[in-house]
Structure formats: C-alpha cells, structure tokens
Enzyme design. Structure first.
Site, PDB file in Angstrom:
ATOM      1  N   TYR A 189     -24.812  49.467  53.620  1.00 21.71           N
ATOM      2  CA  TYR A 189     -23.642  49.464  52.548  1.00 21.71           C
ATOM      3  C   TYR A 189     -23.840  50.863  51.688  1.00 21.71           C
ATOM      4  O   TYR A 189     -22.738  51.238  51.492  1.00 21.71           O
ATOM      5  CB  TYR A 189     -23.959  48.143  51.778  1.00 21.71           C
ATOM      6  CG  TYR A 189     -22.890  48.118  50.596  1.00 21.71           C
ATOM      7  CD1 TYR A 189     -21.465  47.823  51.051  1.00 21.71           C
ATOM      8  CD2 TYR A 189     -23.112  48.251  49.300  1.00 21.71           C
ATOM      9  CE1 TYR A 189     -20.600  47.660  49.923  1.00 21.71           C
ATOM     10  CE2 TYR A 189     -22.115  47.953  48.281  1.00 21.71           C
ATOM     11  CZ  TYR A 189     -20.847  47.913  48.750  1.00 21.71           C
ATOM     12  OH  TYR A 189     -19.790  47.504  47.680  1.00 21.71           O
ATOM     13  N   SER A 203     -18.704  52.571  45.163  1.00 20.20           N
ATOM     14  CA  SER A 203     -19.480  51.696  44.494  1.00 20.20           C
ATOM     15  C   SER A 203     -20.464  52.119  43.941  1.00 20.20           C
ATOM     16  O   SER A 203     -21.321  53.287  44.190  1.00 20.20           O
ATOM     17  CB  SER A 203     -19.981  50.394  45.459  1.00 20.20           C
ATOM     18  OG  SER A 203     -20.594  49.726  44.917  1.00 20.20           O
TER      19      SER A 203
END
Length: 297
Positions: free
Chosen positions: A162, A136
């Site tokens: 994350y 990501s």
C-alpha cells in the site's frame, strides 16, 4: 471557482470521498462522470446527485474498460477539465491482475497512469485542466522498490504494498505536472486524511482497533475526518484559484504540505522520496513499460 461548462471524471466515485467530490463539482455547475467498477452503484450515486452527474463503468485494471469509459466521456463531454484518480484498495491480501502485477500497485497507480495517458488529448484540449492523484500518509511506509514492485522476489507485505502504491501516486503527480505544464495541465497529490470509508474493507475490526482507529466500543477516533471533510482538499486542488500557475505539490488540509518532521511520526507533511524528481522519472519510464504505452505529453 464556479465550474459551469467544466467537465470531470472521478474514479471510484460511487461511494466514500469520491462521491463527495462528485457532489461538490456538480453543485458548482460541472458535468461529472462517476467512474466505478460497480456500474449499478455508480448509477445509484448519479441518480442521487442529480442533473450533471452520469455513471460510467470503469475498472482501471482492465484496458478494455478504460477504453470504453473514455469513449463514454468523449461522447458526453468532449473534453476533460478535471481528472481525479481516487479509486483504490488498501492492505489487501496478495492478488494479481491479468498481467501478473500486484493488485494494489496495479489499481492505485498503474491503472490511473494508463487512464491519464489515454485521456491526455482531452486534458490538453481543455486549457487549464487539473489532475488530482489521491495519495496518503501511507506513502511513508517504506515499500517503494522499483526493482521488485510486484513482490516477485520478496515476501508480500500488504502495508508495504500500500505504501508503495501511495508513493507512486504522489510521484506520478510530480512528473505529470512537470511534463504537462507547457500544455496547461497541472497535477496535484493529495492526502485526504483519516476517514472511515469502504477503503478499510480488507481490515478486521481487531486490526483497526490495534492501530487506534476505533476504540473498544467501536467508536471511530476523534481525529478522523467526516467524508465531506476528507473530500475537501481534493476539491480545493481541482478548483481553487489560489493554485493557478502551480502544480506538482503534495497537499493536505486544503493547503500545500511541508516536509514532515522525522522525529514526530504523527506530524503532517511528506517524506522526501515523493519529491525526488529522478525517482519520479524512473517510475514514469517503468510504468510506460509495464502498461505498454508511451505517455510523454
């Protein structure tokens, strides 16, 4: 590239872009195992996609679930040409798995590391297998701390956690490709782009508006991709003949990404730490220790 005779396993594939991967591979002739923590949802997705798709219960944070899923894949497919590490959680409240590991790192990285280790014989036997690790743009969040990956000594921050996990996904692909090349196994890291999917389930609408993802009327930002568009780069990495003899790269928008412009935080591309081979080697060794396997192809 037609995929007749090829087999694939996709994690977290009952919905979102994982489901789109499954559709695309089946449409090209592959047999696809839809792995998901929600078996009913996986069965519904397989029924919707039709012949060539099957459902497998898979919770990547539990060793017994990984073993059962692999047994099902061995029984139905015998080899594995494509593995897509897609299952993920994002910006979730602090939670830990049964081993005490922080859940975003455990789910997004460690579970897939352990899954790939257990699947290695099937991947090596395929002759030309590809592994796609969903990373990501979140890898740019400065959270990777291999001295305290589970937030035992620092305050938990859901976004740093994350970012750490997404950095780990890209570094995993870098090291797996290095080790797997001699065996015909190539690995790729993918940024799918901004997409409105169940991945955002831990975020309130107010949070998403504050980040510019939605406007005040609840309309998604025009730069967001559709689910099909978000799946495209992963499908490309798993199937494109343009990538023959290549691997270990970070991809976005159906292309190999270049380094990001540090002066333009909204530009595409990658930050240097996910191309750091020494960091990838350390993460690999630490991951072996954490999950209790020696994964050295």
């Amino acid at each position: 590239m037609r995929l007749s005779g090829k087999s694939a396993l996709i994690t977290g594939a009952a919905r979102g872009i994982g489901k789109e991967f499954a559709k695309a591979y089946v449409n090209e002739g592959a047999k696809v195992a839809i792995g998901d923590i929600n078996l009913d949802a996986a069965r519904a997705a397989a029924n919707e996609i039709g012949d060539g798709a099957s459902a497998v219960h898979l919770d990547v944070t539990r060793q017994e679930s990984i073993d059962q899923a692999i047994a099902a894949v061995v029984k139905t497919q015998g080899k594995l040409d494509i593995l897509v590490n897609n299952a993920a959680i994002m910006a979730s409240p602090l939670a830990r798995d049964a081993r005490g590991y922080e859940m975003q790192f455990a789910t997004n990285h460690l579970g897939h590391f352990q899954l790939a280790a257990r699947l290695w014989p099937l991947l090596a036997a395929a002759g030309g297998a590809r592994v796609v690790a969903l990373s990501s743009i979140g890898h740019r969040l400065p959270g990777l701390d291999l001295d305290d990956p589970h937030f035992e000594r620092r305050d938990y921050d859901k976004w740093l956690a994350y970012g750490q996990a997404k950095s780990a996904n890209a570094l995993f692909a870098l090291q797996l490709d290095k080790l797997g090349e001699a065996h015909g196994v190539r690995a790729f890291a993918v940024h799918p782009g901004g997409i409105a999917t169940p991945l955002q389930r831990h975020l309130t609408m107010d949070e998403q508006r504050a980040m510019g993802w939605y406007d005040e009327d609840g309309n998604v930002h025009e730069a967001f991709k559709s689910t099909e568009e978000g799946a495209a780069t992963s499908v490309w990495c798993a199937t494109s003949p343009l990538l023959e003899g290549m691997g270990g790269v970070y991809c976005e928008d159906c292309d190999i990404a270049v380094a990001a412009d540090p002066d333009n935080p909204r530009s595409g591309g990658y930050w240097p730490h996910i191309r750091d081979e020494a960091l990838a080697e350390r993460l690999w060794a630490d991951s072996e220790r954490m999950v209790g396997v020696e994964f050295r192809p």
